[in-house]
Design an enzyme around this catalytic site. Structure first.
Site, PDB file in Angstrom:
ATOM      1  N   LYS A 198       5.486   6.763   2.139  1.00  0.00           N
ATOM      2  CA  LYS A 198       5.017   5.335   2.882  1.00  0.00           C
ATOM      3  C   LYS A 198       5.720   5.250   4.313  1.00  0.00           C
ATOM      4  O   LYS A 198       6.741   6.060   4.741  1.00  0.00           O
ATOM      5  CB  LYS A 198       5.621   4.199   2.192  1.00  0.00           C
ATOM      6  CG  LYS A 198       5.003   3.778   0.710  1.00  0.00           C
ATOM      7  CD  LYS A 198       5.390   2.771  -0.067  1.00  0.00           C
ATOM      8  CE  LYS A 198       5.457   1.311   0.950  1.00  0.00           C
ATOM      9  NZ  LYS A 198       4.133   1.170   1.609  1.00  0.00           N
ATOM     10  N   GLY A 199       5.244   4.395   5.268  1.00  0.00           N
ATOM     11  CA  GLY A 199       5.625   4.523   6.463  1.00  0.00           C
ATOM     12  C   GLY A 199       4.478   4.831   7.506  1.00  0.00           C
ATOM     13  O   GLY A 199       4.897   4.877   8.742  1.00  0.00           O
ATOM     14  N   GLY A 200       3.503   4.929   7.041  1.00  0.00           N
ATOM     15  CA  GLY A 200       2.341   5.367   8.174  1.00  0.00           C
ATOM     16  C   GLY A 200       2.352   4.430   9.259  1.00  0.00           C
ATOM     17  O   GLY A 200       1.901   4.485  10.285  1.00  0.00           O
ATOM     18  N   GLY A 201       2.587   2.994   8.588  1.00  0.00           N
ATOM     19  CA  GLY A 201       2.372   1.955   9.540  1.00  0.00           C
ATOM     20  C   GLY A 201       3.738   1.540  10.249  1.00  0.00           C
ATOM     21  O   GLY A 201       4.077   0.775  10.922  1.00  0.00           O
ATOM     22  N   GLY A 260       0.905  -1.242   0.023  1.00  0.00           N
ATOM     23  CA  GLY A 260      -0.128  -0.001  -0.257  1.00  0.00           C
ATOM     24  C   GLY A 260       0.810   1.274  -0.051  1.00  0.00           C
ATOM     25  O   GLY A 260       2.109   1.235  -0.374  1.00  0.00           O
ATOM     26  N   GLU A 293       9.950  -2.155   4.052  1.00  0.00           N
ATOM     27  CA  GLU A 293       9.487  -2.198   2.895  1.00  0.00           C
ATOM     28  C   GLU A 293      10.475  -1.674   1.986  1.00  0.00           C
ATOM     29  O   GLU A 293      10.368  -2.299   0.516  1.00  0.00           O
ATOM     30  CB  GLU A 293       8.243  -1.219   2.978  1.00  0.00           C
ATOM     31  CG  GLU A 293       7.232  -1.607   3.775  1.00  0.00           C
ATOM     32  CD  GLU A 293       6.214  -0.445   4.394  1.00  0.00           C
ATOM     33  OE1 GLU A 293       5.173  -0.931   4.506  1.00  0.00           O
ATOM     34  OE2 GLU A 293       6.586   0.718   3.943  1.00  0.00           O
TER      35      GLU A 293
HETATM   36  C1  5RP Z   1       3.330   0.846   6.175  1.00  0.00           C
HETATM   37  C2  5RP Z   1       2.790   1.572   4.918  1.00  0.00           C
HETATM   38  C3  5RP Z   1       1.449   1.567   4.391  1.00  0.00           C
HETATM   39  O1  5RP Z   1       1.672   0.653   3.229  1.00  0.00           O
HETATM   40  C4  5RP Z   1       0.728   2.344   4.390  1.00  0.00           C
HETATM   41  O2  5RP Z   1       0.914   3.029   5.528  1.00  0.00           O
HETATM   42  C5  5RP Z   1      -0.724   2.414   3.920  1.00  0.00           C
HETATM   43  O3  5RP Z   1      -1.178   1.882   4.929  1.00  0.00           O
HETATM   44  P1  5RP Z   1      -2.938   1.180   4.728  1.00  0.00           P
HETATM   45  O4  5RP Z   1      -2.950   0.335   3.751  1.00  0.00           O
HETATM   46  O5  5RP Z   1      -3.253   0.999   5.973  1.00  0.00           O
HETATM   47  O6  5RP Z   1      -3.669   2.653   4.472  1.00  0.00           O
HETATM   48  O7  5RP Z   1       3.676   2.153   4.426  1.00  0.00           O
HETATM   49  O8  5RP Z   1       4.445   1.206   6.865  1.00  0.00           O
END
Ligand code: 5RP
Length: 232
Positions: A98-101, A86, A107
């Site tokens: 990226k990196g919200g998670g 994602g 990744e």
């Molecule tokens: C995690 C990411 C995710 O891909 C990104 O945060 C999107 O997350 P989601 O699919 O829950 O919206 O980079 O580190």
């Protein structure tokens, strides 16, 4: 459709892509987050066609193993035909935040080995210019303040990521994350190179040098395939 329904739609579309395009017996690169989870769930019924997966986080490893999908260490693998993940934002060239998670470092490593990067996202993630979503920067803890000063000097507003109980969020690699607000990233490749060069930065959550090859974007009218080949 809700955002969750769009995520399930593109998770299924990515599984269909893999089933049609990736040879039996391959190892699949798997990203992290709620959209990547939808991909894992859609691929799981077909797991016997593939040797297994390389995972981008502890959380993804747990979900893959719950489905009985074998997880390989990247060091055991010579090639990955595809990486599916994602994004928090994706621009018209396939560059992403990226990196919200919190899984940006692993990744980026897994994505760098894969032949094809398939981004899966709901339509809210498509933006004309990156920076509306705070840019995650994974830092070695002792460099947090020094890196914060540099980010402020380029106009950003860095905020240390914390958990619900207020403690610093710690990544799978034992580091911290600064989420940088107030950026408008007009040249993602140049900004990625610049921030990566600062001592103490482990990974900047800009995926521009190795952006997506194509995106399966979930929209109200179905899954749109956006090819970034011309930008790679
Ligand atoms: C995690 C990411 C995710 O891909 C990104 O945060 C999107 O997350 P989601 O699919 O829950 O919206 O980079 O580190």
């Amino acid at each position: 459709m809700t955002q969750d329904e769009l995520k399930r739609l593109v998770g299924q579309a990515a599984a269909d892509y893999v089933l049609s395009n990736v040879a039996d017996g391959a190892v699949i690169g798997v990203g992290t987050g709620s959209t990547a989870n939808c991909f894992i769930d859609a691929l799981a019924p077909h797991k016997r066609r593939y040797r297994g997966a390389v995972s981008s986080s502890v959380a993804t490893t747990a979900r893959l193993e719950q489905h009985g999908i074998k997880v390989f260490d990247l060091n055991e693998i010579e090639s990955l035909p595809v990486y599916v993940d994602g994004a928090d934002e994706i621009d018209p060239t396939g560059a992403m935040i990226k990196g919200g998670g919190g899984a940006l470092t692993r990744e980026k490593i897994v994505a760098s080995v894969a032949e094809i990067f398939v981004c899966i996202a709901d339509a809210s993630k498509r933006v004309p210019v990156l920076g509306g979503f705070p840019l995650p920067v994974e830092v070695v803890p002792m460099a947090r303040t020094a890196i914060g000063r540099r980010l402020t000097a380029v106009g950003g507003v860095p905020v240390l990521r914390v958990t619900n109980d207020g403690a610093p969020y710690i990544t799978d690699n034992g580091n911290e994350i600064l989420d940088v607000k107030n950026l408008r990233i007009d040249d993602p490749r140049a900004f990625e190179v610049a921030v990566n060069a600062w001592p103490g930065v482990v990974t900047v959550g800009l995926f521009a040098s190795r952006g997506a090859d194509f995106c399966l974007l979930g929209t109200e009218s179905g899954v749109e395939t956006i090819d970034y080949g011309a930008h790679r």
